[in-house]
Design a protein around this motif. Structure first.
Motif, PDB file in Angstrom:
ATOM      1  N   MET A  75       0.821  -1.204   0.000  1.00  0.00           N
ATOM      2  CA  MET A  75       0.000   0.000   0.000  1.00  0.00           C
ATOM      3  C   MET A  75       0.863   1.265   0.000  1.00  0.00           C
ATOM      4  O   MET A  75       0.605   2.197  -0.755  1.00  0.00           O
ATOM      5  N   ILE A  76       1.903   1.279   0.847  1.00  0.00           N
ATOM      6  CA  ILE A  76       2.772   2.454   0.925  1.00  0.00           C
ATOM      7  C   ILE A  76       3.482   2.692  -0.399  1.00  0.00           C
ATOM      8  O   ILE A  76       3.575   3.823  -0.883  1.00  0.00           O
ATOM      9  N   LEU A  77       3.991   1.613  -1.011  1.00  0.00           N
ATOM     10  CA  LEU A  77       4.659   1.747  -2.301  1.00  0.00           C
ATOM     11  C   LEU A  77       3.709   2.289  -3.355  1.00  0.00           C
ATOM     12  O   LEU A  77       4.084   3.139  -4.172  1.00  0.00           O
ATOM     13  N   TRP A  78       2.479   1.799  -3.354  1.00  0.00           N
ATOM     14  CA  TRP A  78       1.493   2.266  -4.337  1.00  0.00           C
ATOM     15  C   TRP A  78       1.217   3.753  -4.142  1.00  0.00           C
ATOM     16  O   TRP A  78       1.134   4.515  -5.117  1.00  0.00           O
ATOM     17  N   LEU A  79       1.080   4.173  -2.906  1.00  0.00           N
ATOM     18  CA  LEU A  79       0.827   5.587  -2.633  1.00  0.00           C
ATOM     19  C   LEU A  79       1.992   6.455  -3.091  1.00  0.00           C
ATOM     20  O   LEU A  79       1.794   7.502  -3.723  1.00  0.00           O
ATOM     21  N   LEU A  80       3.212   6.020  -2.783  1.00  0.00           N
ATOM     22  CA  LEU A  80       4.392   6.805  -3.143  1.00  0.00           C
ATOM     23  C   LEU A  80       4.566   6.904  -4.652  1.00  0.00           C
ATOM     24  O   LEU A  80       4.996   7.945  -5.168  1.00  0.00           O
ATOM     25  N   ASN A  81       4.265   5.820  -5.369  1.00  0.00           N
ATOM     26  CA  ASN A  81       4.459   5.799  -6.818  1.00  0.00           C
ATOM     27  C   ASN A  81       3.270   6.353  -7.593  1.00  0.00           C
ATOM     28  O   ASN A  81       3.366   6.559  -8.810  1.00  0.00           O
ATOM     29  N   THR A  82       2.154   6.591  -6.892  1.00  0.00           N
ATOM     30  CA  THR A  82       0.952   7.091  -7.567  1.00  0.00           C
ATOM     31  C   THR A  82       0.754   8.579  -7.359  1.00  0.00           C
ATOM     32  O   THR A  82       0.382   9.303  -8.291  1.00  0.00           O
TER      33      THR A  82
ATOM     34  N   PHE B  79       3.551  16.209  -2.392  1.00  0.00           N
ATOM     35  CA  PHE B  79       2.635  17.274  -1.953  1.00  0.00           C
ATOM     36  C   PHE B  79       1.216  16.741  -1.765  1.00  0.00           C
ATOM     37  O   PHE B  79       0.555  17.040  -0.764  1.00  0.00           O
ATOM     38  N   THR B  80       0.758  15.922  -2.718  1.00  0.00           N
ATOM     39  CA  THR B  80      -0.579  15.341  -2.620  1.00  0.00           C
ATOM     40  C   THR B  80      -0.684  14.409  -1.423  1.00  0.00           C
ATOM     41  O   THR B  80      -1.684  14.414  -0.687  1.00  0.00           O
TER      42      THR B  80
ATOM     43  N   VAL C  97      -1.768  14.676   6.169  1.00  0.00           N
ATOM     44  CA  VAL C  97      -1.890  15.742   7.171  1.00  0.00           C
ATOM     45  C   VAL C  97      -3.334  16.210   7.267  1.00  0.00           C
ATOM     46  O   VAL C  97      -3.888  16.371   8.362  1.00  0.00           O
ATOM     47  N   GLY C  98      -3.959  16.405   6.094  1.00  0.00           N
ATOM     48  CA  GLY C  98      -5.359  16.836   6.107  1.00  0.00           C
ATOM     49  C   GLY C  98      -6.266  15.806   6.748  1.00  0.00           C
ATOM     50  O   GLY C  98      -7.208  16.147   7.475  1.00  0.00           O
ATOM     51  N   GLY C  99      -5.984  14.527   6.483  1.00  0.00           N
ATOM     52  CA  GLY C  99      -6.787  13.466   7.087  1.00  0.00           C
ATOM     53  C   GLY C  99      -6.665  13.441   8.595  1.00  0.00           C
ATOM     54  O   GLY C  99      -7.670  13.289   9.313  1.00  0.00           O
ATOM     55  N   PHE C 100      -5.449  13.604   9.105  1.00  0.00           N
ATOM     56  CA  PHE C 100      -5.248  13.604  10.551  1.00  0.00           C
ATOM     57  C   PHE C 100      -5.905  14.827  11.195  1.00  0.00           C
ATOM     58  O   PHE C 100      -6.510  14.717  12.264  1.00  0.00           O
ATOM     59  N   VAL C 101      -5.783  15.980  10.538  1.00  0.00           N
ATOM     60  CA  VAL C 101      -6.403  17.190  11.091  1.00  0.00           C
ATOM     61  C   VAL C 101      -7.919  17.048  11.101  1.00  0.00           C
ATOM     62  O   VAL C 101      -8.591  17.394  12.091  1.00  0.00           O
TER      63      VAL C 101
ATOM     64  N   GLY D 151       8.737   6.920  -5.026  1.00  0.00           N
ATOM     65  CA  GLY D 151       8.262   8.272  -4.769  1.00  0.00           C
ATOM     66  C   GLY D 151       9.128   9.349  -5.387  1.00  0.00           C
ATOM     67  O   GLY D 151      10.158   9.089  -6.024  1.00  0.00           O
ATOM     68  N   GLU D 152       8.700  10.595  -5.202  1.00  0.00           N
ATOM     69  CA  GLU D 152       9.394  11.738  -5.793  1.00  0.00           C
ATOM     70  C   GLU D 152      10.777  11.967  -5.195  1.00  0.00           C
ATOM     71  O   GLU D 152      11.686  12.440  -5.881  1.00  0.00           O
TER      72      GLU D 152
END
Length: 262
Positions: free
Chosen positions: A1-8, A12-13, A19-23, A243-244
């Motif tokens: 899951m983490i790899l998919w998020l980083l590569n997708t 910034f997104t 951060v937005g989800g936690f807030v 990731g970037e």
């Protein structure tokens, strides 16, 4: 899951999502807690909650600092390994300039095949978290065959041959280290402490009562934003080839190796 998020998603997104989800979670949880337990706004439990927050926050902060420093060091070591491997390949090319034209061409061709295999075949696999020794096994063997086929004559050619052979052994060692680094990640116990710790501390902030709803939301949102950004940093640093902010294969295209990309 983490790899998919980083590569997708871009960093910034991901930051906005995490951060937005936690807030958002913190604000919603705080409002729900005040509505369910109105007496919390009076702050009658603040002393106990403050002690708990201070204790858990200190422990979590130490763990988080240790993890971030460790992952940052790992990222720097990975960058150094990649740069060293590319440098050793470039030095093999430089040493081969002292060989006869046919032998030099054979070595250069083997180096060219290797760097293309690393960048075009092995790198995408490492980016996806599926590092494979087989991706460059044939090209590595080809490098050894190219050097072993040359029989140096004279002191000068022997000196450069020994230099090239030594650098090739270093390339093999750096290759193994690079692939190993692509397959390692944060141990499961530390993942539980880092991500689970966030889920322990955040709800504790709901219990810290302030008479002003605005100040209450500001407090929990600030803590949530800090936790979210810290987890984003851990996530990005944990995967040095995804990731970037990942390690770049550009060293294999620079200096003496640039000729293989024209």
């Amino acid at each position: 899951m983490i790899l998919w998020l980083l590569n997708t998603f871009s960093t910034f997104t991901l930051g906005l999502i995490l951060v937005g989800g936690f807030v958002g979670l913190a604000a919603a949880g705080s409002l729900a807690a005040r509505r369910r337990f109105p007496h919390l706004a009076g702050g009658e439990h603040n002393e106990m909650v403050g002690v708990a927050l201070g204790m858990f926050g200190a422990i979590y902060g130490i763990i988080l600092a240790f993890v971030v420093v460790t992952l940052w060091t790992q990222l720097e070591n990975t960058q150094t390994t990649v740069a060293t491997e590319a440098t050793d390949l470039a030095l093999i090319v430089r040493s081969a300039e002292a060989f006869p034209p046919t032998d030099r061409a054979r070595v250069e061709h083997a180096v060219g095949d290797y760097v293309h295999a690393v960048v075009e075949v092995q790198w995408p696999l490492m980016r996806e978290g599926r590092p494979s020794y087989d991706a460059t096994a044939e090209q590595t063997h080809g490098l050894y065959k190219a050097l072993q086929a040359y029989e140096p004559t004279g002191h000068r050619s022997e000196t450069f041959y020994d230099e090239a052979a030594g650098r090739l052994n270093d390339v093999a060692a750096q290759r193994r280290a690079r692939i190993d680094m692509a397959s390692t990640s944060l141990p499961m116990l530390l993942q539980v402490l880092v991500y689970g710790g966030a889920l322990v501390i955040l709800p504790l902030t709901f219990l810290f009562g302030l008479r002003s709803l605005r100040m209450q939301l500001l407090f929990v949102s600030a803590v949530a934003a800090l936790i979210g950004f810290s987890l984003l940093l851990v996530m990005v640093l944990d995967r040095p080839f995804a990731g970037e902010l990942s390690v770049s294969p550009s060293p294999y295209k620079e200096a003496a190796l640039a000729q293989f990309w024209r």
